[in-house]
Design a protein around this motif. Sequence first.
Motif, PDB file in Angstrom:
ATOM      1  N   ASP A 284       0.809  -1.235   0.000  1.00 17.76           N
ATOM      2  CA  ASP A 284       0.000   0.000   0.000  1.00 17.76           C
ATOM      3  C   ASP A 284       0.835   1.275   0.000  1.00 17.76           C
ATOM      4  O   ASP A 284       0.331   2.355   0.315  1.00 17.76           O
ATOM      5  N   ILE A 285       2.127   1.168  -0.356  1.00 17.39           N
ATOM      6  CA  ILE A 285       2.938   2.389  -0.482  1.00 17.39           C
ATOM      7  C   ILE A 285       2.269   3.312  -1.498  1.00 17.39           C
ATOM      8  O   ILE A 285       1.963   2.896  -2.620  1.00 17.39           O
ATOM      9  N   ASP A 286       2.037   4.559  -1.072  1.00 13.45           N
ATOM     10  CA  ASP A 286       1.160   5.442  -1.848  1.00 13.45           C
ATOM     11  C   ASP A 286       1.952   6.317  -2.816  1.00 13.45           C
ATOM     12  O   ASP A 286       2.056   7.525  -2.636  1.00 13.45           O
ATOM     13  N   ASN A 290       4.495   2.790  -7.415  1.00 11.68           N
ATOM     14  CA  ASN A 290       4.046   1.552  -6.783  1.00 11.68           C
ATOM     15  C   ASN A 290       2.656   1.162  -7.260  1.00 11.68           C
ATOM     16  O   ASN A 290       2.381  -0.010  -7.498  1.00 11.68           O
ATOM     17  N   LYS A 291       1.776   2.138  -7.392  1.00  6.60           N
ATOM     18  CA  LYS A 291       0.413   1.822  -7.846  1.00  6.60           C
ATOM     19  C   LYS A 291       0.442   1.206  -9.239  1.00  6.60           C
ATOM     20  O   LYS A 291      -0.275   0.251  -9.524  1.00  6.60           O
ATOM     21  N   LYS A 292       1.295   1.767 -10.079  1.00  3.18           N
ATOM     22  CA  LYS A 292       1.415   1.242 -11.441  1.00  3.18           C
ATOM     23  C   LYS A 292       1.951  -0.199 -11.392  1.00  3.18           C
ATOM     24  O   LYS A 292       1.422  -1.098 -12.044  1.00  3.18           O
ATOM     25  N   PHE A 293       2.981  -0.405 -10.558  1.00  2.00           N
ATOM     26  CA  PHE A 293       3.581  -1.743 -10.423  1.00  2.00           C
ATOM     27  C   PHE A 293       2.538  -2.752  -9.929  1.00  2.00           C
ATOM     28  O   PHE A 293       2.371  -3.831 -10.508  1.00  2.00           O
ATOM     29  N   VAL A 294       1.802  -2.389  -8.878  1.00  2.00           N
ATOM     30  CA  VAL A 294       0.830  -3.314  -8.296  1.00  2.00           C
ATOM     31  C   VAL A 294      -0.256  -3.657  -9.308  1.00  2.00           C
ATOM     32  O   VAL A 294      -0.629  -4.825  -9.478  1.00  2.00           O
ATOM     33  N   PRO A 346       9.592   0.681  -7.261  1.00  2.00           N
ATOM     34  CA  PRO A 346       8.241   0.866  -6.710  1.00  2.00           C
ATOM     35  C   PRO A 346       8.274   1.341  -5.259  1.00  2.00           C
ATOM     36  O   PRO A 346       7.374   2.041  -4.801  1.00  2.00           O
ATOM     37  N   GLN A 347       9.347   0.992  -4.511  1.00  2.00           N
ATOM     38  CA  GLN A 347       9.434   1.407  -3.104  1.00  2.00           C
ATOM     39  C   GLN A 347       9.877   2.849  -2.963  1.00  2.00           C
ATOM     40  O   GLN A 347       9.921   3.375  -1.869  1.00  2.00           O
ATOM     41  N   GLY A 348      10.307   3.434  -4.055  1.00  2.08           N
ATOM     42  CA  GLY A 348      10.882   4.780  -3.976  1.00  2.08           C
ATOM     43  C   GLY A 348      12.332   4.731  -4.420  1.00  2.08           C
ATOM     44  O   GLY A 348      12.760   3.777  -5.073  1.00  2.08           O
ATOM     45  N   THR A 349      13.092   5.747  -4.021  1.00  4.96           N
ATOM     46  CA  THR A 349      14.481   5.819  -4.457  1.00  4.96           C
ATOM     47  C   THR A 349      15.349   4.876  -3.630  1.00  4.96           C
ATOM     48  O   THR A 349      15.238   4.831  -2.407  1.00  4.96           O
ATOM     49  N   THR A 375       0.326   0.386   6.446  1.00  2.36           N
ATOM     50  CA  THR A 375       1.536   1.123   6.776  1.00  2.36           C
ATOM     51  C   THR A 375       1.229   2.138   7.868  1.00  2.36           C
ATOM     52  O   THR A 375       0.305   2.944   7.722  1.00  2.36           O
ATOM     53  N   VAL A 376       1.975   2.064   8.976  1.00  2.00           N
ATOM     54  CA  VAL A 376       1.727   3.020  10.050  1.00  2.00           C
ATOM     55  C   VAL A 376       2.904   3.964  10.262  1.00  2.00           C
ATOM     56  O   VAL A 376       2.805   4.920  11.017  1.00  2.00           O
ATOM     57  N   GLY A 377       4.014   3.673   9.630  1.00  2.00           N
ATOM     58  CA  GLY A 377       5.148   4.568   9.839  1.00  2.00           C
ATOM     59  C   GLY A 377       6.253   4.307   8.838  1.00  2.00           C
ATOM     60  O   GLY A 377       6.177   3.377   8.036  1.00  2.00           O
ATOM     61  N   LYS A 378       7.244   5.145   8.872  1.00  2.00           N
ATOM     62  CA  LYS A 378       8.333   5.034   7.928  1.00  2.00           C
ATOM     63  C   LYS A 378       9.636   5.366   8.635  1.00  2.00           C
ATOM     64  O   LYS A 378       9.677   6.256   9.477  1.00  2.00           O
TER      65      LYS A 378
END
Lengths: 393, 352
Positions: A284-286, A290-294, A346-349, A375-378
């Motif tokens: 659910d990484i926003d 990532n949305k495209k990958f999923v 997809p996770q970011g950089t 996801t509750v935190g990073k």
Amino acid sequence: MSKIATIAKLGVAGAFMLALAPAQAADPIKVGVVTPLSGTYAPIGKQVRWGAELVVKEINAAGGVNGRPFELLFEDEEANPPVAVRKAEKLLQQDKVDLLTGTVNSGSTLAVGQVAERNDRILVTTVSYAPSITGAQCSANVFRVNANAYMQSNALTSWLIKNAPGKRYFFIGPDYEMGRSTTSAFQNDVKRLGGTDVGATFPPLGAKDFTPYIGQIRAAHPDVIMTATAGNDTVRLLTQLKEYGILTDKLTLAGAAGAVTQENLGAMGGAGEGFLSAAGYSIDIDTPANKKFVSMFKKEFQHDPDLFAADTYGLFYLFKQAIEKAASTDTGRVRAAMEDATWQTPQGTKKIRKGDHQAVVDMVIVKVKGNDFQTVGKVPGEEAVGPDDCQKF
Amino acid sequence: MLQAQQQAQTTDIESRPAGTVAGRLLRAVRSGGSNSTLLRQIALVSLLLAAIFPLFGGSFFTRLAIEALLFGCIALSVDILLGYAGLLSLGQAAYFGLAAYVAALMYLHVTQSFWLVLLTASASVGVFSFLLGAVAIRAKGVYFALITFGVAEILSKITHNTRAIGGSDGLIGIPVPSIRLLPGLEIEFANNYVFYYLVLGTVCLLYLGTRRILNTAFGSVLRAIRDNSDRVPYLGYNPFWYKLLAYVMAAQIAAFGGLIYPLLRGFVAPHLFGFEVSTKAVVMSLVGGVGTLIGPLMGSVIITFLESVVGSYTERHLILLGIIFIVFVMFLPDGLCGLAQRTFGAGRKVKP
């Protein structure tokens, strides 16, 4: 004699043709994927395979790497290092692959990494999380693009210390090497970050009855329980903790990324509610990437991607970028291009740390809610990644 | 009373003049019956094929062939026990793994001398197999199989859970060594072809040596034990010592494969002790022909290559191994050597 001469001439002609062949633009970049396709780890191998197939289809459709397509060659390593090494040698010496990936258990990654080193090729793992792979047993020919166990433990404990009510931590680990080492990583991080270690217990792997341990847990009055159990062990542990009334609103449950998964969550009947873990990826990484990958993944395989698929998918963009920068598949030049590379996944950089070849990955803290993970935190990658212990290159 | 008598008789046999024993040995070696003639021909053809193989193999298949020969040592050791002493061991990988770990640890921490490593690995396996054998061969039939299986599993679990020797990851970084045969004559393992012929030569010697030993009175007593162990004491032989000797000898042969393995692959892992390795060795000897000695080596080569080739096309290669096993048990219980015997040898039986 004349026959031999003819054969020799043919041989020379053949050698010329071979020498000319690499000049053709469509010559594929061969990537060997040594991954478990049968046995206990087959579900992980399947995600690795799907991730690789999806990304290769995508890159090839968009023109490949400087016009050269990726070609994937899969070999089943059965999560068994002797088999993995045999298969890796086949890919390297028989199929002449340019790059290797796919190994899952750390024993296979270490052994195949050594084969890659002796054959002057690069292995990148997208799954193994043993810290030694980029630590004490690091190799100039081995990279890791997924989060390692140290990062998981470090990110989870630092988040818990900041966010969980109470500082009393209790630890549960299955009584074997992996369980003990994961638990000791948790214990060290908790103590280092200012928590209190109020006890640890090590039930045997596959324990059916946790009653003998529950008294000890209750007596320790923990605020947080961290577990390194996996599969059905977690199911039995958490359901029994619930039956004994230990799981209250005041208690925080947390543990290794593999403790509570989509596979065993259903069997817990709600006992896993609120369980926290740290991972390098959450579905659910926003972000648009990532949305495209999923959505592409679901469309292609009618299945949700997990972190293994996401890390494998992202790896091929690192390959693409490095080969384009090196303008060749030569191992030395590709390695130089991969070291210090920053690329999009997809996770970011993600960024490769030159010193130990570990990717710096932002960690997400996920929490079980109903039948899903939220996801509750990073925790930023730079904070989670820890010291560089590699001294071999 | 009876036991004392047996022991007296055994010592009586052992204390016969050396000349008689040597004479017997020579006679036994010379008396190649029609059965062993065909087996010898099979062995010769296999050796010739093996000798020219690297010309076609390339580096991967040459190295795979080395591995097949090393695993063939386990199959050969299974065959000594099963084909001659009638003991089914489901744990021969224990000695392969033990020797591999001893060799790996010696190379990593103690010495680079091949001969010292050979000596240590061989001695550790010798002591261990003597102690375990003395216990295990008292059990009969399935109980012997269970004890050997259990001990191999225990060793596997111990290595799996002992961090000091690598735990579940095993040990990597074992150097590619060279052997100093004579002062000034070094053999490099880094050259695949040199490595291959060295291993092929040694396995040939192991095969020939085993064949000789089993063709002596010792082998006849073992066969008598296999066929009816209750009668053997009445002939004046104590089955215990014969079985124990066969067990220790078989362990040494499996150990040779094990001690070379880390030199080939550069690592060891707990999987080398695994049940799969032990059972595959049984399947290999069954495919080649139990009690033929050359059969298990052929079986190992066939199965190793089949797995490698088929494994690239499907992940269901274990089904193939299962089917092969079933087909051989049901239709070809005497293996490929038996098939050759029936085809070329006018219906004679292979087993002596």
